[in-house]
Scaffold this active site. Structure first.
Site, mmCIF file in Angstrom:
data_model
loop_
_atom_site.group_PDB
_atom_site.id
_atom_site.type_symbol
_atom_site.label_atom_id
_atom_site.label_comp_id
_atom_site.label_asym_id
_atom_site.label_seq_id
_atom_site.Cartn_x
_atom_site.Cartn_y
_atom_site.Cartn_z
ATOM 1 N N ASP A 72 -0.006 10.694 2.392
ATOM 2 C CA ASP A 72 -1.038 9.660 2.431
ATOM 3 C C ASP A 72 -0.616 8.524 3.363
ATOM 4 O O ASP A 72 0.580 8.317 3.593
ATOM 5 C CB ASP A 72 -1.229 9.021 1.039
ATOM 6 C CG ASP A 72 -1.643 10.029 0.002
ATOM 7 O OD1 ASP A 72 -2.232 11.053 0.372
ATOM 8 O OD2 ASP A 72 -1.369 9.770 -1.186
HETATM 9 N N1 URA Z 1 1.511 12.886 -3.573
HETATM 10 C C1 URA Z 1 0.711 11.842 -3.298
HETATM 11 O O1 URA Z 1 0.024 11.343 -4.169
HETATM 12 N N2 URA Z 1 0.697 11.368 -2.032
HETATM 13 C C2 URA Z 1 1.440 11.873 -1.047
HETATM 14 O O2 URA Z 1 1.391 11.377 0.093
HETATM 15 C C3 URA Z 1 2.271 12.960 -1.352
HETATM 16 C C4 URA Z 1 2.286 13.445 -2.623
#
Ligand code: URA
Length: 254
Positions: A113
């Site tokens: 993310d």
């Molecule tokens: N889990 C999440 O919530 N975000 C990420 O970027 C990776 C794993």
């Protein structure tokens, strides 16, 4: 349909040959083919699924020979605020802004993310990338999590057993309490799936919220001492270990 014949040669689609040559993404390859810029053995081909024998056929883009390139594997310490897409629709910085000097076109192995930082593997080895992101191969991904509130043992044990998300229950996870802060709990959490925003949703499912998320391991690969925003090539040993990891849980054919 893939053509049959006595030959044991590996045929590949035209689109794949172009994208594996490291010149651009698969979408771009399709566009070049559609635009009539690609020829196979001197003949204009506008079908991305056209079968090509990489050893025999001569593929050209704008008249220049296209060849399969060497595979590369990079480890980037992604900072928060960088998108893992090639072009961000909102014009935010992307991880490609940090890969200056890399000539080959590499793609991230799984997404992080915008607000997540840490280990991001990038490669042009599409087969290994597919295996590492396929949940059937059970490749563990370890995260450092700063979770809102002081989490009880009960909440941690829910995370360990698996929680119900809107796309189904999560597999058992490894969860270790690193320490308790004044208002937050610091955890190490290891999952073997890689669903969209999985860690964030898992924490929400137990009544908390992710305040900070850093990926620190994928299989045996570690972020180690790498400085944030920088990258390095993987060693041969690290690549071999990632490959071995995909053999541990190789899914059985139906
Ligand atoms: N889990 C999440 O919530 N975000 C990420 O970027 C990776 C794993």
């Amino acid at each position: 349909m893939k053509p049959r014949g006595g030959t044991k040669r590996q045929l590949k689609t035209l689109e794949r040959i172009l994208s594996k040559a490291g010149l651009g993404s698969r979408t771009e390859a399709r566009q070049w083919i559609g635009a009539g810029r690609v020829k196979v053995n001197g003949k204009l081909i506008q079908t991305p699924d056209h079968w090509v024998d990489p050893e025999r056929d001569r593929v050209t883009l704008d008249g220049k020979r296209v060849r399969e390139e060497a595979r590369v594997y990079l480890l980037l310490y992604k900072p928060k605020g960088y998108s893992t897409t090639y072009k961000d629709p909102e014009g935010r910085p992307t991880v490609y802004d940090l890969l200056k000097g890399v000539k080959q076109f590499v793609s991230p192995v799984g997404r992080l993310d915008l607000d997540t930082s840490g280990l991001l593997l990038l490669t042009n080895d599409t087969q290994l990338a597919e295996q590492l992101t396929n949940p059937d191969y059970h490749v563990p991904k370890k995260y450092l999590v700063k979770a809102a509130g002081l989490l009880s043992e009960e909440q941690l044990s829910q995370l360990r057993t698996g929680v119900e998300l809107d796309d189904g229950p999560t597999r058992p996870a490894r969860v270790e309490r690193v320490r308790d802060g004044v208002k937050d709990t610091f955890l190490e959490l290891t999952i073997s799936e890689g669903r969209n925003r999985q860690v964030r949703r898992m924490l929400e499912a137990v009544g908390s919220r992710v305040r900070k998320l850093v990926r620190i391991e994928m299989g045996k690969l570690r972020i180690g001492e790498l400085q944030i925003g920088t990258w390095r090539y993987l060693s041969g040993q690290e690549v071999a270990e990632l490959r071995a990891q995909t053999r541990v849980h190789r899914p059985r054919p139906e």
